[in-house]
Enzyme design. Structure first.
Site, PDB file in Angstrom:
ATOM      1  N   TYR A 153       0.836  -1.199   0.000  1.00 28.58           N
ATOM      2  CA  TYR A 153       0.000   0.000   0.000  1.00 28.58           C
ATOM      3  C   TYR A 153       0.872   1.251   0.000  1.00 28.58           C
ATOM      4  CZ  TYR A 153      -4.094   2.874   1.039  1.00 28.58           C
ATOM      5  OH  TYR A 153      -5.120   3.782   0.949  1.00 28.58           O
ATOM      6  N   PHE A 161      -5.815   8.927  -3.371  1.00 30.21           N
ATOM      7  CA  PHE A 161      -4.538   8.483  -3.959  1.00 30.21           C
ATOM      8  C   PHE A 161      -4.204   7.145  -3.328  1.00 30.21           C
ATOM      9  CE2 PHE A 161      -0.104   7.582  -3.922  1.00 30.21           C
ATOM     10  CZ  PHE A 161       0.474   8.215  -5.018  1.00 30.21           C
ATOM     11  N   GLU A 162      -4.014   6.143  -4.148  1.00 30.27           N
ATOM     12  CA  GLU A 162      -3.541   4.855  -3.635  1.00 30.27           C
ATOM     13  C   GLU A 162      -2.726   4.198  -4.720  1.00 30.27           C
ATOM     14  OE1 GLU A 162      -7.151   2.517  -2.891  1.00 30.27           O
ATOM     15  OE2 GLU A 162      -6.941   2.905  -0.748  1.00 30.27           O
ATOM     16  N   ILE A 163      -1.586   3.623  -4.320  1.00 30.49           N
ATOM     17  CA  ILE A 163      -0.897   2.676  -5.193  1.00 30.49           C
ATOM     18  C   ILE A 163      -0.844   1.399  -4.367  1.00 30.49           C
ATOM     19  CG2 ILE A 163       1.216   2.094  -6.434  1.00 30.49           C
ATOM     20  CD1 ILE A 163       1.777   5.079  -6.716  1.00 30.49           C
ATOM     21  N   HIS A 205      -9.577   0.626   4.251  1.00 31.58           N
ATOM     22  CA  HIS A 205      -8.308   0.201   3.636  1.00 31.58           C
ATOM     23  C   HIS A 205      -7.139   0.401   4.607  1.00 31.58           C
ATOM     24  CE1 HIS A 205      -9.408   0.548  -0.936  1.00 31.58           C
ATOM     25  NE2 HIS A 205     -10.103  -0.370  -0.291  1.00 31.58           N
TER      26      HIS A 205
END
Ligand SMILES: Nc1nc2c(ncn2[C@@H]2O[C@H](COP(=O)(O)OP(=O)(O)O)[C@@H](O)[C@H]2O)c(=O)[nH]1
Ligand SMILES: *[C@@H]1O[C@H](CO)[C@@H](O)[C@H](O)[C@H]1NC(C)=O
Ligand SMILES: *[C@@H]1O[C@H](CO)[C@@H](O)[C@H](O)[C@H]1NC(C)=O
Ligand SMILES: [Mg+2]
Length: 388
Positions: free
Chosen positions: A226, A283-285, A320
């Site tokens: 994450y 924003f998430e990678i 998350h």
């Protein structure tokens, strides 16, 4: 000079701050459940440790100006963009910047998702922006709409109460559908089955800096699950019973909790109460397989059964964040320090060498990292705090 307007703003800011501090120090809900199991699974503190981002990304990852090295290695990854047809003008703002700052060079595909079919106009406008592959997906009915198991009368009562209390999106069912979908379903979409990593994008965000390395390769090579750029506390009113549910789940499933977790990002008292810190999920990678794994799947199903996505207004960001913090190793959560990013009203602006290297257009002084409302200090504390 302190203008009257500035003075008023300062006082308002201080009042909000006071409220925040008081509410932080007075968690009264749900102290009944035993926390012994969580305590057993608290992350061992590493005093010697520094947050991983303090070590910059290795030179071998940087490609330099576009005239230099071609891209020789890619990850199994895609962008994910949930949007309504009416979001199109904000969608192209975000996507154009992603293309210019990063993707015209790296050529990762895009997956667009919507519970309604995308219009021809929507498809045309986004397709024109890139040479990379684009797929448009329809969200299955049951992954989006309020389940039959939810007592609508009870849900409505809660929405009405939130409207009265001015809770942001408090009266919205579609917003709740969106939060539940992002929490537990996007990674199950058939168009995402082909991929391991994703980068979530939202309409009307800004990317400030040129990115000459591939963040997906950092995820892959370092087994990250994450990545984030901004973190902050969630509104109390949207999650009154979420932490109770989390504790109930971890007490019943201690074997699913990662021993080397990041609990101290979430809790200041060893898991008793939630400090409401979360990674801002616009924003998430991330690693799709992590969400698809046993721990998070069981966790989401448990939360979904509680009904808090509708009886309260549980957001995908805290869900998350709690999942990543408890079911992954702390080093697997990565702060992308060199990605300059803004989603109103906050921004992360890279500092110093990173700002120069990325040719960032944000003002360095306008940076959320260590503002009082930021949770980055808690993230740092995961790696540096003394053992509880
Ligand atoms: N398809 C679809 N997308 C939505 C809906 N509501 C929100 N979204 C998307 O979900 C994301 C979050 O919504 P946004 O309005 O930006 O919420 P905020 O960032 O929390 O204020 C964005 O990518 C929106 O385009 C909806 O009803 N349908
Ligand atoms: C904390 O909560 C209790 C119970 O709701 C309340 O009586 C008390 O005034 C609160 N204290 C603060 C500092 O908010
Ligand atoms: C990409 O990742 C997915 C999910 O882990 C996997 O099913 C797929 O086989 C991978 N594709 C390639 C080309 O490695
Ligand atoms: Mg948004």
């Amino acid at each position: 000079m302190m203008t009257p307007m500035r003075y008023v703003l300062l006082v308002i800011t201080m009042l909000i701050g006071l409220h925040y501090i008081l509410s932080f120090s007075n968690e009264t809900y749900g102290r009944a459940t035993s926390i012994s199991n969580i305590k057993d699974h608290l992350a061992p503190a590493s005093n010697n440790g520094e947050p991983p981002y303090k070590t910059p990304v290795g030179e071998e990852y940087h490609h330099g100006p576009e005239t230099h090295e071609p891209i020789d290695r890619k990850a199994n990854a895609t962008f994910v963009f949930l949007a309504r047809n009416t979001d199109i003008n904000g969608v192209v703002v975000s996507m154009k910047q992603m293309e210019d700052r990063f993707n015209k060079r790296f050529q990762y595909p895009y997956v667009f998702l919507n519970e309604q079919p995308f219009t021809a106009e929507f498809k045309k406008r986004v397709t024109e922006l890139t040479d990379a592959p684009i797929k448009f997906g329809l969200i299955p009915h049951d992954h989006w709409y309020q389940p039959k198991s939810i007592d609508e009368a009870k849900a409505k009562e809660s929405r009405d109460k939130m409207v009265k209390n001015n809770v942001i999106y408090g009266g919205s069912v579609p917003y709740r559908n969106m939060c539940r979908f992002n929490s537990g379903f996007f990674f199950k979409h058939e168009l995402l089955q082909d991929y391991k990593y994703y980068w979530r994008i939202e309409p009307d965000v800004k990317f400030f800096c040129d990115l000459d390395y591939d963040p997906f390769l950092i995820m892959q090579d370092e087994k990250k699950v994450y990545g984030f750029t901004i973190s902050l506390p969630e509104y109390e009113a949207t999650i009154p019973t979420l932490w109770n549910a989390v504790r109930e789940f971890t007490n019943a499933n201690p074997h699913l909790v990662e021993p080397d977790n990041a609990m101290s990002f979430l809790s200041d008292d060893g898991g008793l109460t939630y400090n409401r810190c979360h990674f801002w999920s616009n924003f998430e990678i991330g690693d799709l397989d992590f969400w698809r794994g046993e721990a998070y799947t069981k966790f989401f199903d448990f939360l979904d059964e509680k009904g808090g996505f509708y009886y309260e207004r549980w957001g995908d960001a805290p869900v998350h964040s709690i999942g990543a913090s408890l079911f992954a190793k702390k080093e697997q959560i990565h702060f992308f320090n060199d990605i300059g990013y803004r989603h109103e009203p906050f921004q992360h602006c890279p500092q110093g060498d990173a700002h120069k290297r990325g040719k960032c257009w944000c003002a360095e002084g306008d940076n959320f990292d260590y503002e009082w409302y930021s949770c980055l200090k808690k993230y740092d504390g995961v790696f540096t705090a003394p053992k509880l």
